[in-house]
Design an enzyme around this catalytic site. Structure first.
Site, PDB file in Angstrom:
ATOM      1  N   HIS A 178       7.881  -5.182   1.929  1.00  0.00           N
ATOM      2  CA  HIS A 178       8.578  -5.093   3.218  1.00  0.00           C
ATOM      3  C   HIS A 178       9.057  -6.479   3.614  1.00  0.00           C
ATOM      4  O   HIS A 178       8.507  -7.482   3.181  1.00  0.00           O
ATOM      5  CB  HIS A 178       7.657  -4.511   4.306  1.00  0.00           C
ATOM      6  CG  HIS A 178       6.376  -5.273   4.464  1.00  0.00           C
ATOM      7  ND1 HIS A 178       5.312  -5.077   3.627  1.00  0.00           N
ATOM      8  CD2 HIS A 178       6.009  -6.246   5.341  1.00  0.00           C
ATOM      9  CE1 HIS A 178       4.314  -5.873   3.986  1.00  0.00           C
ATOM     10  NE2 HIS A 178       4.720  -6.609   5.024  1.00  0.00           N
ATOM     11  N   VAL A 216      -0.228  -5.499   3.945  1.00  0.00           N
ATOM     12  CA  VAL A 216       0.136  -4.143   3.522  1.00  0.00           C
ATOM     13  C   VAL A 216       0.847  -4.270   2.178  1.00  0.00           C
ATOM     14  O   VAL A 216       1.901  -4.927   2.081  1.00  0.00           O
ATOM     15  CB  VAL A 216       1.053  -3.450   4.558  1.00  0.00           C
ATOM     16  CG1 VAL A 216       1.442  -2.051   4.078  1.00  0.00           C
ATOM     17  CG2 VAL A 216       0.363  -3.375   5.925  1.00  0.00           C
ATOM     18  N   ASN A 220       5.974 -11.528   2.494  1.00  0.00           N
ATOM     19  CA  ASN A 220       4.732 -12.148   2.018  1.00  0.00           C
ATOM     20  C   ASN A 220       4.305 -11.506   0.711  1.00  0.00           C
ATOM     21  O   ASN A 220       4.418 -10.281   0.550  1.00  0.00           O
ATOM     22  CB  ASN A 220       3.628 -11.949   3.063  1.00  0.00           C
ATOM     23  CG  ASN A 220       3.926 -12.705   4.345  1.00  0.00           C
ATOM     24  OD1 ASN A 220       4.363 -13.854   4.302  1.00  0.00           O
ATOM     25  ND2 ASN A 220       3.715 -12.062   5.482  1.00  0.00           N
ATOM     26  N   HIS A 271      10.116  -8.927   6.940  1.00  0.00           N
ATOM     27  CA  HIS A 271      10.005  -9.078   8.400  1.00  0.00           C
ATOM     28  C   HIS A 271      11.324  -9.665   8.909  1.00  0.00           C
ATOM     29  O   HIS A 271      11.762 -10.712   8.417  1.00  0.00           O
ATOM     30  CB  HIS A 271       8.894 -10.060   8.774  1.00  0.00           C
ATOM     31  CG  HIS A 271       7.517  -9.662   8.305  1.00  0.00           C
ATOM     32  ND1 HIS A 271       6.565  -9.148   9.146  1.00  0.00           N
ATOM     33  CD2 HIS A 271       6.936  -9.717   7.081  1.00  0.00           C
ATOM     34  CE1 HIS A 271       5.445  -8.925   8.459  1.00  0.00           C
ATOM     35  NE2 HIS A 271       5.651  -9.256   7.200  1.00  0.00           N
ATOM     36  N   ARG A 285       9.757  -0.884  14.000  1.00  0.00           N
ATOM     37  CA  ARG A 285       9.229  -1.971  14.848  1.00  0.00           C
ATOM     38  C   ARG A 285       7.814  -2.297  14.378  1.00  0.00           C
ATOM     39  O   ARG A 285       7.031  -1.381  14.110  1.00  0.00           O
ATOM     40  CB  ARG A 285       9.164  -1.526  16.312  1.00  0.00           C
ATOM     41  CG  ARG A 285      10.511  -1.355  16.925  1.00  0.00           C
ATOM     42  CD  ARG A 285      10.639  -2.242  18.176  1.00  0.00           C
ATOM     43  NE  ARG A 285      12.041  -2.247  18.576  1.00  0.00           N
ATOM     44  CZ  ARG A 285      12.649  -3.329  19.050  1.00  0.00           C
ATOM     45  NH1 ARG A 285      11.990  -4.461  19.179  1.00  0.00           N
ATOM     46  NH2 ARG A 285      13.908  -3.272  19.398  1.00  0.00           N
ATOM     47  N   ASP A 286       7.506  -3.584  14.273  1.00  0.00           N
ATOM     48  CA  ASP A 286       6.146  -3.979  13.883  1.00  0.00           C
ATOM     49  C   ASP A 286       5.177  -3.619  15.014  1.00  0.00           C
ATOM     50  O   ASP A 286       5.472  -3.782  16.195  1.00  0.00           O
ATOM     51  CB  ASP A 286       6.081  -5.486  13.608  1.00  0.00           C
ATOM     52  CG  ASP A 286       4.825  -5.862  12.863  1.00  0.00           C
ATOM     53  OD1 ASP A 286       4.920  -6.214  11.674  1.00  0.00           O
ATOM     54  OD2 ASP A 286       3.729  -5.800  13.460  1.00  0.00           O
ATOM     55  N   ILE A 287       4.020  -3.093  14.626  1.00  0.00           N
ATOM     56  CA  ILE A 287       3.042  -2.646  15.638  1.00  0.00           C
ATOM     57  C   ILE A 287       2.437  -3.819  16.407  1.00  0.00           C
ATOM     58  O   ILE A 287       2.008  -3.678  17.543  1.00  0.00           O
ATOM     59  CB  ILE A 287       1.937  -1.800  14.951  1.00  0.00           C
ATOM     60  CG1 ILE A 287       1.289  -0.864  15.955  1.00  0.00           C
ATOM     61  CG2 ILE A 287       0.896  -2.654  14.264  1.00  0.00           C
ATOM     62  CD1 ILE A 287       0.428   0.208  15.324  1.00  0.00           C
TER      63      ILE A 287
HETATM   64  P1  5GP Z   1       2.208  -8.362   5.977  1.00  0.00           P
HETATM   65  O1  5GP Z   1       1.023  -8.995   6.670  1.00  0.00           O
HETATM   66  O2  5GP Z   1       1.739  -7.467   4.848  1.00  0.00           O
HETATM   67  O3  5GP Z   1       3.274  -9.346   5.576  1.00  0.00           O
HETATM   68  O4  5GP Z   1       2.876  -7.445   7.091  1.00  0.00           O
HETATM   69  C1  5GP Z   1       2.374  -6.211   7.467  1.00  0.00           C
HETATM   70  C2  5GP Z   1       2.902  -5.931   8.852  1.00  0.00           C
HETATM   71  O5  5GP Z   1       2.745  -4.572   9.094  1.00  0.00           O
HETATM   72  C3  5GP Z   1       2.164  -6.676   9.936  1.00  0.00           C
HETATM   73  O6  5GP Z   1       3.058  -7.457  10.698  1.00  0.00           O
HETATM   74  C4  5GP Z   1       1.555  -5.567  10.768  1.00  0.00           C
HETATM   75  O7  5GP Z   1       1.571  -5.840  12.153  1.00  0.00           O
HETATM   76  C5  5GP Z   1       2.429  -4.381  10.428  1.00  0.00           C
HETATM   77  N1  5GP Z   1       1.737  -3.097  10.528  1.00  0.00           N
HETATM   78  C6  5GP Z   1       0.506  -2.807  10.038  1.00  0.00           C
HETATM   79  N2  5GP Z   1       0.184  -1.509  10.303  1.00  0.00           N
HETATM   80  C7  5GP Z   1       1.259  -0.983  10.963  1.00  0.00           C
HETATM   81  C8  5GP Z   1       1.519   0.330  11.504  1.00  0.00           C
HETATM   82  O8  5GP Z   1       0.720   1.249  11.418  1.00  0.00           O
HETATM   83  N3  5GP Z   1       2.708   0.494  12.126  1.00  0.00           N
HETATM   84  C9  5GP Z   1       3.615  -0.506  12.225  1.00  0.00           C
HETATM   85  N4  5GP Z   1       4.767  -0.255  12.854  1.00  0.00           N
HETATM   86  N5  5GP Z   1       3.384  -1.746  11.732  1.00  0.00           N
HETATM   87  C10 5GP Z   1       2.222  -1.989  11.108  1.00  0.00           C
END
Ligand code: 5GP
Length: 331
Positions: free
Chosen positions: A100, A96, A87, A102, A29-31
């Protein structure tokens, strides 16, 4: 290289809500969810982003999509629809740097938009209302300031601060015997004579008994005007100029502070009202130096008064930078 947050989640160093896991991927699950269903499907192998993929990863990515499909089915999101996005690098907003995907679902997700989100209606309203409030506050302050007799200047004026040199002082330090014995004459302004204050005797002493003058100080027979000259001086020079007995002394602080205590023989012309005191100021004779003090420090109030006096050709004007704050401690 430093581990990403997802590597640490995979290694169970950081907790997360795991929705699915096998030997190749983990789904958590996204945080900070952007939709009611927001799951991240993360290949366990360290791959930076899509650009880092190799031919042999094709099967892994196919697997990711199948996991996403199964999760969407599990959440009952198929009929209403869902979105899978990834992304890559800065412009896409990747935060990150571990590949990954979404999976988003659970509400209308809007059109895919390549532009950063614009302020929503409510944000726009908030900004508009905030702007209106600021304008109203400025207007109110302007009205208040215009009717306030002690107006606050809108722009802080920067005054030129020149220290008096020894030769500047020497011209005025010694006066003729007659002048030295004469008491300082009040500036012809309509300031009520204040009650004597605790510092008056000390100042009177300084006036009546000049401090020892250096041998170079010769008696001066007549005052030499230096119109418009404004110089800053310290305590010693101030006391020595007072010891000549021929000066106008102005306290530029507020009438309230002046009433609480001031240097003997000082008259009060509050710096914030100097302009409105012009009719009084211009009646003062111009045959002696002008000494001004306020609270000390930047001496803004003293400079306000000096500025007005300057316009009418008074000078030299000496500003005592220690001001009342220092005077109190020394007398
Ligand atoms: P990006 O912005 O790289 O496409 O997505 C990174 C996602 O990772 C973001 O939606 C962010 O909320 C999620 N995220 C970042 N840190 C953590 C974490 O520690 N735990 C979880 N579950 N999600 C995280």
């Amino acid at each position: 290289m430093q581990q990403t947050i997802f590597e640490r989640i995979i290694a169970r160093e950081i907790p997360s809500t795991i929705e699915f896991e096998d030997d190749r991927v983990i789904a958590i699950r996204d945080i900070a969810p952007s939709a009611p269903v927001h799951v991240l499907i993360i290949p366990k192998r360290v791959i930076r982003n899509v650009d880092d993929l190799a031919e042999q990863d094709a099967e892994l990515i196919g697997h990711v999509f199948l996991v996403a499909r199964d999760l969407a089915r599990k959440y009952g999101a198929v009929d209403n629809g869902y979105r899978i996005v990834t992304n890559c690098n800065e412009h896409a907003g990747q935060t990150v740097f571990h590949l990954h995907f979404h999976l988003l679902a659970g509400e209308p997700l809007g059109r895919m938009n390549s532009r950063p989100p614009r302020p929503s209606g409510s944000t726009r309203t908030m900004l508009f209302e905030g702007g209106l409030l600021v304008i109203a506050a400025i207007a109110l302050a302007a009205v208040f300031n215009s009717i306030n007799p002690r107006q606050i200047p809108w722009v802080k004026k920067e005054y030129e601060r020149t220290q008096a040199s020894q030769s500047d002082l020497e011209k005025y330090l010694a006066v003729s015997d007659t002048a030295a014995q004469s008491k300082p004459i009040d500036v012809a302004v309509n300031t009520p004579t204040p009650e004597p204050t605790k510092t008056e005797p000390a100042a009177a002493k300084a006036t009546a008994a000049p401090v020892a003058s250096p041998a170079s100080e010769k008696p001066m027979n007549s005052f030499v005007a230096d119109p418009g000259k404004v110089l800053e001086i310290g305590h010693d020079a101030f006391v020595r100029l007072m010891s000549t007995g021929s000066f106008h002394l102005i306290d530029a602080r507020t009438p309230e502070k002046y009433a609480e205590g001031h240097i003997a023989s000082a008259i009060n012309i509050y710096g914030g009202e100097a302009q409105s005191r012009i009719p009084d100021i211009i009646q003062a004779p111009r045959d002696r130096v002008i000494l001004i003090y306020c609270d000390g420090g930047e001496c803004e109030l003293s400079h306000h008064v000096a500025d007005v006096l300057k316009q009418f050709g008074y000078g030299p004007i000496f500003i005592y930078t220690g001001g009342w704050a220092e005077w109190k401690t020394k007398h």
